[in-house]
Scaffold this motif. Structure first.
Motif, PDB file in Angstrom:
ATOM      1  N   PHE A 102       0.833  -1.206   0.000  1.00 19.12           N
ATOM      2  CA  PHE A 102       0.000   0.000   0.000  1.00 19.12           C
ATOM      3  C   PHE A 102       0.870   1.260   0.000  1.00 19.12           C
ATOM      4  N   ARG A 139       2.106   1.774  -3.483  1.00 23.56           N
ATOM      5  CA  ARG A 139       0.998   2.148  -4.360  1.00 23.56           C
ATOM      6  C   ARG A 139       0.626   3.613  -4.181  1.00 23.56           C
ATOM      7  N   THR A 140       0.564   4.079  -2.934  1.00 22.20           N
ATOM      8  CA  THR A 140       0.089   5.436  -2.684  1.00 22.20           C
ATOM      9  C   THR A 140       1.185   6.487  -2.804  1.00 22.20           C
ATOM     10  N   ARG A 146       2.896   5.346  -6.628  1.00 22.56           N
ATOM     11  CA  ARG A 146       1.863   5.049  -7.624  1.00 22.56           C
ATOM     12  C   ARG A 146       2.322   3.961  -8.598  1.00 22.56           C
ATOM     13  N   LEU A 155      -4.543  -5.087  -2.869  1.00 21.94           N
ATOM     14  CA  LEU A 155      -4.728  -3.637  -2.870  1.00 21.94           C
ATOM     15  C   LEU A 155      -6.187  -3.218  -3.028  1.00 21.94           C
ATOM     16  N   THR A 186      -5.783   5.656   3.549  1.00 26.54           N
ATOM     17  CA  THR A 186      -4.793   5.041   2.653  1.00 26.54           C
ATOM     18  C   THR A 186      -5.458   4.113   1.655  1.00 26.54           C
ATOM     19  N   ALA A 189      -5.345   4.393  -2.459  1.00 24.62           N
ATOM     20  CA  ALA A 189      -4.920   3.309  -3.343  1.00 24.62           C
ATOM     21  C   ALA A 189      -5.937   3.072  -4.451  1.00 24.62           C
ATOM     22  N   GLN A 190      -7.227   3.192  -4.139  1.00 26.61           N
ATOM     23  CA  GLN A 190      -8.245   3.007  -5.169  1.00 26.61           C
ATOM     24  C   GLN A 190      -8.234   4.166  -6.161  1.00 26.61           C
ATOM     25  N   SER A 213      -5.761   3.519  -8.773  1.00 29.87           N
ATOM     26  CA  SER A 213      -6.273   2.569  -9.760  1.00 29.87           C
ATOM     27  C   SER A 213      -7.073   3.290 -10.831  1.00 29.87           C
TER      28      SER A 213
END
Length: 617
Positions: free
Chosen positions: A232, A235-236, A239, A280, A326, A330-331, A334
């Protein structure tokens, strides 16, 4: 349904046995199928003989086209011969050499749990001259004449079909309510997801507890839990795409053990795109128990349900690996990264010949679509927008293009002065200081007022209980008034807490110019940076370029938060270190190189966000 049964030459009535039992994990077919057969034998007259056996192990709520495809019967030693399933029955009924002229089932629900399905099967058999009877219904076989009386049989069957469908629907609704309550209480359904381990607890029902049946909650796994948190974070803050995260995890499988599926034989032994995506997009890591994320039955089996249909526990029920904020971030990554690869450099397609430096960062301000890259015969790179006519806003041209070199000049200027320049704080704060200071003071005053109101609310609740304790004459009316007042105070407290939470979110998202101090003061020339260096920099800075074809201007924007500013600082430092010693004249004009290994002296602030932007032709 009406009409006499056809006799064979020897006077016997040939009958086919039709049966069905529910899914193999809910019923015991080795008991159910023989029991149904015995019941049919007892209901038939002496001159009727069962000559064929058709049965399936599947749900009776499936559409007819989806019936008969299960091979679950192969998993059991059922002491009843099998000539096929429901489709084999219908197929043989249509042949002139069929072995039967009557079909019998234990009860009509065995043919189909939905009335229209059992009616369809009955009608198809009737058109072929085959009667469908049920052992628990009144029926008569033999020569009963042209005017056979079947009214009672029809009424009985139609009533039972309605009752059968009602019963199934009622059980499904009650089961849904049970799963909702199960979720609210924090119990997990199925295998514990990666990052957690199952914590079995005794079943609350004594009879099930006596059989050793347990329920499970979730506990953080000491090795897998931190692996989830790393994913996570990447990802955040960076990216990264799903495959890029999988590649990074596969570099150290001891630190990042890959997940084991429900069926261990299907394990591949390393991280994949889909295994990272499953983690995720799983909201259980927020500490809330969530159920019904995927459909488990019907044509959409295992497909993700709409978020509006997910069942969340109101309160966290287990240890959270990440915050809800968080997870939402993360979404959002996406949504932004859809159909855009993370890896820099050439596209892996064999026909790829050039790199588009600003791909996935440039969008149209009118249709909000990302611009696509192409090049003319002279090698000049462009970014274009060509939406389909149905998705084209009014006034949007069929297609427009903008040169990449012109965009790079503007991005270079923006980064050199607004982001990494020595006067960035002054440029950003110009005209905003008074406004932001007033907003900060207003939020602080509002928080103080709400906290004061909460203290008073708690004090009034305590005094109310004390009044009840010392009251000499406690009547029903008095107790009712106290309870009503308690409800009012609780509602007021809930409202104040919601207001306080909303303002705290505003504080976390408030503009904080100090975040710029965590970036180096340096000159970064995109002409001298390879795509392998500039792309991580753009991702860390959350670069956005919004192009307006009407005014032929582009708006450059970056976003810094307390969670991402350190990653942005590291990416910027790496970009500066990657610049060749022979620097361009443009970068020398603003270049102030930081010392090697630059890191901010202070930890990043807990909250705050910053989105400087620059408009230019």
């Amino acid at each position: 349904m009406s009409g006499p049964a056809v006799r064979a030459d020897n006077g016997l009535i040939r009958v086919a046995f039709a049966a069905r039992t529910s899914t193999y994990d809910q019923q015991d077919p080795t008991l159910s199928i023989p029991r149904q057969l015995n019941g049919c034998h007892r209901a038939l007259p002496d001159n009727a003989v069962i000559v064929a056996h058709f049965y399936d192990i599947e749900s009776g709520r499936k559409d007819l086209a989806a019936r008969g495809q299960s091979r679950a019967h192969e998993m059991f030693e059922i002491p009843v011969p099998r000539d096929g399933g429901i489709h084999d029955l219908l197929e043989e009924a249509a042949r002139p050499d069929r072995r039967f002229d009557v079909v019998i089932c234990e009860e009509i629900g065995r043919v189909g749990r939905r009335a229209y399905i059992s009616n369809e099967i009955e009608r198809r058999l009737e058109q072929l001259g085959v009667r469908l009877i049920a052992a628990d219904e009144p029926f008569q076989l033999g020569d009963v004449g042209r005017r056979a009386k079947t009214a009672t049989q029809v009424l009985t069957r139609r009533v039972k079909q309605g009752v059968t469908e009602w019963y199934v629907l009622e059980m499904l609704e009650k089961s849904w309510d049970g799963f909702e309550t199960h979720t609210q209480q924090g119990y997990n359904v199925g295998k514990a997801c990666y990052g957690f381990r199952a914590d079995p607890v005794p079943h609350p029902v004594p009879a099930k507890r006596a059989k050793g049946i347990k329920k499970t909650r979730l506990l953080m796994h000491p090795i897998e839990g931190p692996c989830v948190q790393r994913q996570f974070q990447w990802r955040t803050t960076e990216r990264l795409g799903y495959q890029a995260i999988a590649d990074r995890l596969n570099e150290d499988l001891a630190l990042n053990p890959p997940p084991t599926p429900v069926e261990p034989d299907r394990a591949v032994g390393f991280w994949t795109y889909s295994s990272v995506r499953d983690i995720l997009t799983n909201p259980k890591y927020t500490g809330h128990m969530v159920w019904n994320r995927r459909a488990r039955k019907g044509a959409g089996k295992n497909k993700v349900n709409p978020v509006s249909e997910w069942v969340w526990s109101v309160e966290p029920t287990h240890e959270a690996l990440i915050s809800l904020e968080t997870f939402v971030q993360a979404q959002q990554v996406s949504a932004r990264r859809e159909r855009s690869r993370t890896k820099p450099g050439l596209n892996p397609a064999p026909e790829s010949k050039r790199v588009y430096r600003l791909r996935s960062y440039t969008s149209c301000v009118h249709c909000h679509r990302r611009l696509f890259g192409n090049a003319n015969h002279a090698g000049t790179v462009y970014y274009g927008c060509q939406p389909k006519k149905a998705y084209r806003p009014d006034g949007h041209p069929p297609m427009f293009r903008v040169r990449e070199d012109e965009l790079l000049i503007g991005v270079n200027k923006f980064l050199a002065h607004e982001v990494f320049g020595p006067y960035r704080r002054s440029l950003f704060a110009a005209g905003r200081a008074d406004q932001e200071q007033a907003a900060t003071k207003e939020r602080a005053d509002r928080i103080a007022a709400i906290e004061r109101a909460l203290r008073e609310n708690r004090s009034r609740s305590t005094n109310l209980l004390r009044t009840l304790e010392v009251a000499a004459d406690v009547t029903d009316e008095f107790v009712r008034d106290v309870n009503n007042r308690r409800v009012e105070l609780q509602a007021e407290r809930t409202r104040l807490e919601e207001q306080l939470e909303a303002i705290e979110v505003q504080v976390r998202e408030a503009v904080n110019p100090e975040l710029l101090d965590y970036l180096p003061i340096a000159g970064v020339d995109l002409d001298l940076l390879p795509d392998e260096v500039s792309r991580p920099l753009f991702e860390a800075l959350r670069l956005e370029i919004h192009y307006d074809y009407e005014t032929r201007t582009a708006v450059c924007r970056i976003t810094l938060t307390g969670d991402t500013v350190l990653a942005a600082g590291r990416a910027a430092t790496e970009a500066v270190a990657a610049l060749p010693k022979q620097r361009s004249a443009r970068s020398e004009q603003v270049c102030v190189v930081p010392p090697a290994g630059f890191e901010p002296a202070l930890p990043p602030p807990e909250g705050g966000a910053l989105s400087p932007e620059l408009r230019g032709p």
